[in-house]
Motif scaffolding. Structure first.
Motif, mmCIF file in Angstrom:
data_model
loop_
_atom_site.group_PDB
_atom_site.id
_atom_site.type_symbol
_atom_site.label_atom_id
_atom_site.label_comp_id
_atom_site.label_asym_id
_atom_site.label_seq_id
_atom_site.Cartn_x
_atom_site.Cartn_y
_atom_site.Cartn_z
ATOM 1 N N PHE A 76 0.841 -1.192 0.000
ATOM 2 C CA PHE A 76 0.000 0.000 0.000
ATOM 3 C C PHE A 76 0.881 1.249 0.000
ATOM 4 O O PHE A 76 1.876 1.322 0.740
ATOM 5 C CB PHE A 76 -0.903 0.043 1.248
ATOM 6 C CG PHE A 76 -2.196 -0.689 1.084
ATOM 7 C CD1 PHE A 76 -3.221 -0.143 0.314
ATOM 8 C CD2 PHE A 76 -2.417 -1.899 1.727
ATOM 9 C CE1 PHE A 76 -4.428 -0.817 0.175
ATOM 10 C CE2 PHE A 76 -3.622 -2.566 1.593
ATOM 11 C CZ PHE A 76 -4.634 -2.019 0.814
ATOM 12 N N ALA A 77 0.478 2.242 -0.795
ATOM 13 C CA ALA A 77 1.198 3.516 -0.825
ATOM 14 C C ALA A 77 0.980 4.278 0.481
ATOM 15 O O ALA A 77 -0.100 4.236 1.075
ATOM 16 C CB ALA A 77 0.740 4.354 -2.005
ATOM 17 N N ASP A 78 2.033 4.972 0.955
ATOM 18 C CA ASP A 78 1.905 5.842 2.122
ATOM 19 C C ASP A 78 1.079 7.081 1.757
ATOM 20 O O ASP A 78 1.014 7.470 0.572
ATOM 21 C CB ASP A 78 3.289 6.255 2.634
ATOM 22 C CG ASP A 78 4.030 5.113 3.308
ATOM 23 O OD1 ASP A 78 3.350 4.216 3.839
ATOM 24 O OD2 ASP A 78 5.278 5.112 3.292
ATOM 25 N N PRO A 79 0.483 7.714 2.758
ATOM 26 C CA PRO A 79 -0.355 8.878 2.468
ATOM 27 C C PRO A 79 0.373 9.999 1.732
ATOM 28 O O PRO A 79 -0.241 10.721 0.932
ATOM 29 C CB PRO A 79 -0.809 9.329 3.858
ATOM 30 C CG PRO A 79 -0.766 8.087 4.685
ATOM 31 C CD PRO A 79 0.403 7.325 4.168
ATOM 32 N N ASP A 80 1.674 10.191 1.991
ATOM 33 C CA ASP A 80 2.409 11.285 1.356
ATOM 34 C C ASP A 80 3.072 10.885 0.044
ATOM 35 O O ASP A 80 3.834 11.662 -0.540
ATOM 36 C CB ASP A 80 3.457 11.847 2.311
ATOM 37 C CG ASP A 80 4.489 10.805 2.735
ATOM 38 O OD1 ASP A 80 4.233 9.600 2.517
ATOM 39 O OD2 ASP A 80 5.545 11.182 3.284
ATOM 40 N N SER A 81 2.819 9.670 -0.429
ATOM 41 C CA SER A 81 3.429 9.205 -1.677
ATOM 42 C C SER A 81 2.652 9.734 -2.875
ATOM 43 O O SER A 81 1.416 9.692 -2.886
ATOM 44 C CB SER A 81 3.466 7.675 -1.715
ATOM 45 O OG SER A 81 4.031 7.206 -2.908
ATOM 46 N N THR A 82 3.389 10.224 -3.890
ATOM 47 C CA THR A 82 2.748 10.686 -5.121
ATOM 48 C C THR A 82 2.711 9.594 -6.186
ATOM 49 O O THR A 82 2.043 9.762 -7.208
ATOM 50 C CB THR A 82 3.490 11.911 -5.673
ATOM 51 O OG1 THR A 82 4.833 11.536 -6.027
ATOM 52 C CG2 THR A 82 3.525 13.043 -4.648
ATOM 53 N N LEU A 83 3.430 8.507 -5.922
ATOM 54 C CA LEU A 83 3.491 7.410 -6.895
ATOM 55 C C LEU A 83 3.057 6.110 -6.228
ATOM 56 O O LEU A 83 3.267 5.906 -5.022
ATOM 57 C CB LEU A 83 4.919 7.272 -7.447
ATOM 58 C CG LEU A 83 5.456 8.471 -8.251
ATOM 59 C CD1 LEU A 83 6.927 8.269 -8.570
ATOM 60 C CD2 LEU A 83 4.655 8.679 -9.541
ATOM 61 N N PRO A 84 2.478 5.210 -6.988
ATOM 62 C CA PRO A 84 2.010 3.931 -6.430
ATOM 63 C C PRO A 84 3.190 2.999 -6.145
ATOM 64 O O PRO A 84 4.308 3.214 -6.612
ATOM 65 C CB PRO A 84 1.110 3.386 -7.535
ATOM 66 C CG PRO A 84 1.676 3.948 -8.791
ATOM 67 C CD PRO A 84 2.173 5.325 -8.437
ATOM 68 N N PRO A 85 2.952 1.947 -5.383
ATOM 69 C CA PRO A 85 4.020 0.976 -5.107
ATOM 70 C C PRO A 85 4.441 0.221 -6.370
ATOM 71 O O PRO A 85 3.698 0.157 -7.356
ATOM 72 C CB PRO A 85 3.395 0.041 -4.084
ATOM 73 C CG PRO A 85 1.926 0.169 -4.278
ATOM 74 C CD PRO A 85 1.693 1.584 -4.726
ATOM 75 N N LEU A 86 5.632 -0.352 -6.306
ATOM 76 C CA LEU A 86 6.117 -1.246 -7.375
ATOM 77 C C LEU A 86 6.931 -2.359 -6.738
ATOM 78 O O LEU A 86 7.391 -2.255 -5.602
ATOM 79 C CB LEU A 86 6.931 -0.487 -8.419
ATOM 80 C CG LEU A 86 8.248 0.223 -8.043
ATOM 81 C CD1 LEU A 86 9.399 -0.725 -7.768
ATOM 82 C CD2 LEU A 86 8.656 1.178 -9.163
ATOM 83 N N VAL A 87 7.133 -3.421 -7.480
ATOM 84 C CA VAL A 87 7.967 -4.539 -7.034
ATOM 85 C C VAL A 87 8.675 -5.132 -8.239
ATOM 86 O O VAL A 87 8.087 -5.294 -9.304
ATOM 87 C CB VAL A 87 7.123 -5.610 -6.296
ATOM 88 C CG1 VAL A 87 6.025 -6.174 -7.195
ATOM 89 C CG2 VAL A 87 8.001 -6.732 -5.757
ATOM 90 N N ASN A 88 9.984 -5.436 -8.064
ATOM 91 C CA ASN A 88 10.790 -5.957 -9.180
ATOM 92 C C ASN A 88 10.923 -7.481 -9.157
ATOM 93 O O ASN A 88 10.869 -8.117 -10.209
ATOM 94 C CB ASN A 88 12.195 -5.350 -9.143
ATOM 95 C CG ASN A 88 12.191 -3.845 -9.234
ATOM 96 O OD1 ASN A 88 11.859 -3.176 -8.258
ATOM 97 N ND2 ASN A 88 12.557 -3.299 -10.401
#
Length: 591
Positions: free
Chosen positions: A320-332
């Motif tokens: 889950f993205a943090d509240p202050d994040s402008t971009l969504p999560p990613l995983v490699n």
């Protein structure tokens, strides 16, 4: 124990311990290189109870085109030389390919170093492989296959052993192993392995699900120096992400219904260089509970997250993205393992030491039959031993009857938990060793129908608590004072001629051969000169000729008064001794 355990395996690869081992099972090739530049060696000639088979499929790699199938014994093992304490990755691959034209892929069990690994479920036309990561407890590691269903014979297509860096998978307790569940390169278009991964780990591409976007990194170089498990750069060049910070990425890997301990590595690397207005920050949640701090993927580098948790088919793992994040999560990339139960230490080292002495002494026979850990896993204990139920099992019974063993018994006194020993119906020679009488727990000892010689040690013959069977050893003496031989039917007979007298009786034909010509010459002279004293002279000559055996027990003093009777009686005694010796050379029923 480590140096002796190597003697207990059928197929032993005595290769450099630092080197990786790749075995092309069923192949007769001494050496060949595959499309991934990996070197392989065949296993032809390593097993006497197996067959090499060729699969029916044509669209398959050279390594997968052959296999080795085991049709006898409940446990068959490979053994690989490695340094004790090495961190190993072992991969076993199975491609049925309808080799037997029965369209019936088998199922069977697989073990390593006496520990249960997996129930192998093969497929008609798909490659199946299993991986385990563990720390070796000796200087060899064994991988064993065991039949579990009638007419479903175990087979194997390839076996690989890779030595990993000792700092990798540092969360791994050496008392446990990691069984691979999945290893994924998100966004990759094809499988990643050697040479991109120096350890030849296989990273499979993931299916793009609904709402998931695959993105590629624009970084020219991605450093992995800060990632302890050394992910290859190739798995970091792509990633999965989503379109909105209000959504989440679900990591669901098909865990089983029952809860199991899981070890998971996740790898994160930013795919583009962010400006000052952009921020990508997110956290991991298991069943809606946070299990990490803020994860901020670095550009041109990698962040690794390792976590232990318990999971089942109902477990959710989300980013889950943090509240202050402008971009969504990613995983490699991701690696997920099941954590094993506590690993066994194997059969007691004293018993392994004793078995190795037996195998060295009778290697021409026992090398074929003995493989893997003697007692473990318990359903697959060697057929000719019985083990205790202790955490570190002891061998309590040894049954090597009718094994066609030849030669003298070695010292296996270290096997001091033995209660029963059965060595009946072999061709074992030499004296009965004294150490057998010193085994503290021994209750039954069967040495019948062999070729033992000399006296039975008093520690055995006087032990009233021991059931001792020594019949069928013609050259065996039941005591040191009276050399009594045991017949094949178990009855005891005593020879009338002690060993010293037997040596003298063998000279009798020479004595007779020289006495008779002298007697004839003397008779002629006396007859010519003193014809009237002929009878008296002849009797004197016979008496003189017999003085060489006059003091022998059972010799001249027991002979008939007539010369002819004496000769016949002595010849009977001599030939009686020879017949006993000849009968003592037992015919081996197994030759």
């Amino acid at each position: 124990m480590a140096s002796r355990l190597a003697f207990l395996f059928v197929a032993f690869f005595a290769l450099t311990a630092n080197a990786d081992v790749s075995i092309d099972c069923g192949s007769s090739d001494l050496y060949h290189m595959d499309d991934n530049y990996l070197s392989w060696t065949g296993d032809d000639g390593l097993f006497q109870n197996s067959r090499s088979e060729v699969v029916q499929s044509s669209n398959i790699s050279h390594v997968m085109s052959t296999l080795r199938v085991f049709t006898t014994r409940k446990k068959n093992c490979y053994s690989i030389s490695e340094y004790k304490g090495s961190l190993l990755l072992v991969r076993a691959s199975f491609f049925y390919g309808n080799y037997d034209r029965k369209s019936s892929p088998p199922s069977f069990d697989m073990h390593f170093d006496g520990n249960e690994w997996a129930t192998v479920k093969t497929s008609l036309d798909e490659l199946v492989y299993y991986e385990v990561v563990y720390v070796s407890k000796s200087d060899t590691t064994s991988i064993c296959l065991s039949q579990t269903h009638p007419n479903q014979f175990p087979f194997i297509s390839a076996l690989e052993v890779k030595k990993l860096d000792s700092n990798m998978y540092s969360y791994l307790d050496p008392k446990h192993a990691l069984f691979l569940n999945s290893r994924v390169a998100y966004g990759a278009r094809s499988t990643v392995r050697y040479p991109d991964d120096a350890y030849d780990r296989i990273w499979g591409p993931a299916t793009v699900g609904s709402g998931i976007t695959s993105v590629a990194s624009d970084a020219i170089f991605i450093s992995t120096v800060d990632a302890p498990d050394n992910p290859p750069q190739a798995v970091l060049q792509n990633a999965f992400t989503i379109s909105s910070t209000s959504n989440s990425i679900g990591i669901i890997r098909g865990f089983p219904d029952q809860k199991l301990p899981i070890y998971m590595n996740l790898y994160f690397s930013e795919v583009t260089e962010l400006d000052t207005t952009q921020k990508r920050s997110f956290r991991a949640y298991i069943d809606s509970k946070p299990v990490s701090g803020p994860i901020i993927p670095p550009y041109g580098e990698v962040t690794e997250m390792s976590i232990n948790f318990t999971a089942s088919s109902n477990t959710s793992f989300l980013l889950f993205a943090d509240p202050d994040s402008t971009l969504p999560p990613l995983v490699n990339a991701l690696e997920a393992f099941y954590i094993s139960d506590r690993l066994t230490d194997g059969t007691d080292s004293k018993d392994v030491e004793g078995l190795s002495e037996l195998q060295k002494a009778f290697s021409d026979v026992l090398q074929v039959f003995w493989s893997g850990d003697p007692c473990l896993p318990s359903p697959y204990t060697w057929e000719w031993i019985t083990c205790s139920n202790d955490t570190i099992p002891r061998i309590t019974a040894l049954d090597l009857s009718s094994f066609n063993l030849t030669g003298e018994l070695p010292d296996f006194s270290s096997m001091d938990a033995l209660v029963t020993i059965n060595l009946q119906n072999n061709s074992i020679t030499g004296p009965i060793p004294d150490f057998l009488g010193a085994l503290p727990n021994l209750k039954e000892l069967n040495l019948a129908d062999n070729s033992f010689s000399g006296p039975v040690p008093p520690s055995l013959s006087s032990n009233k608590k021991l059931k001792l069977v020594v019949s069928g050893n013609p050259d065996l003496c039941v005591s040191s004072k009276s050399c009594q031989t045991t017949s094949t039917d178990g009855t005891t007979t005593s020879s009338s001629v002690p060993s010293g007298s037997r040596k003298k009786s063998s000279k009798l034909p020479v004595i007779l051969g020289t006495t008779i010509p002298i007697f004839v010459i003397f008779w002629a002279l006396v007859g010519f000169l003193l014809h009237h004293k002929r009878k008296t002279a002849a009797i004197a000559a016979v008496t003189t000729g017999q003085t060489g055996g006059a003091n022998r027990p059972g010799g001249a003093n027991n002979m008939a008064g007539k010369t002819g009777g004496a000769v016949i009686n002595e010849i009977k005694v001599s030939f009686h001794d020879q017949t006993t010796t000849e009968n003592g050379d037992q015919e081996n029923p197994h030759q």
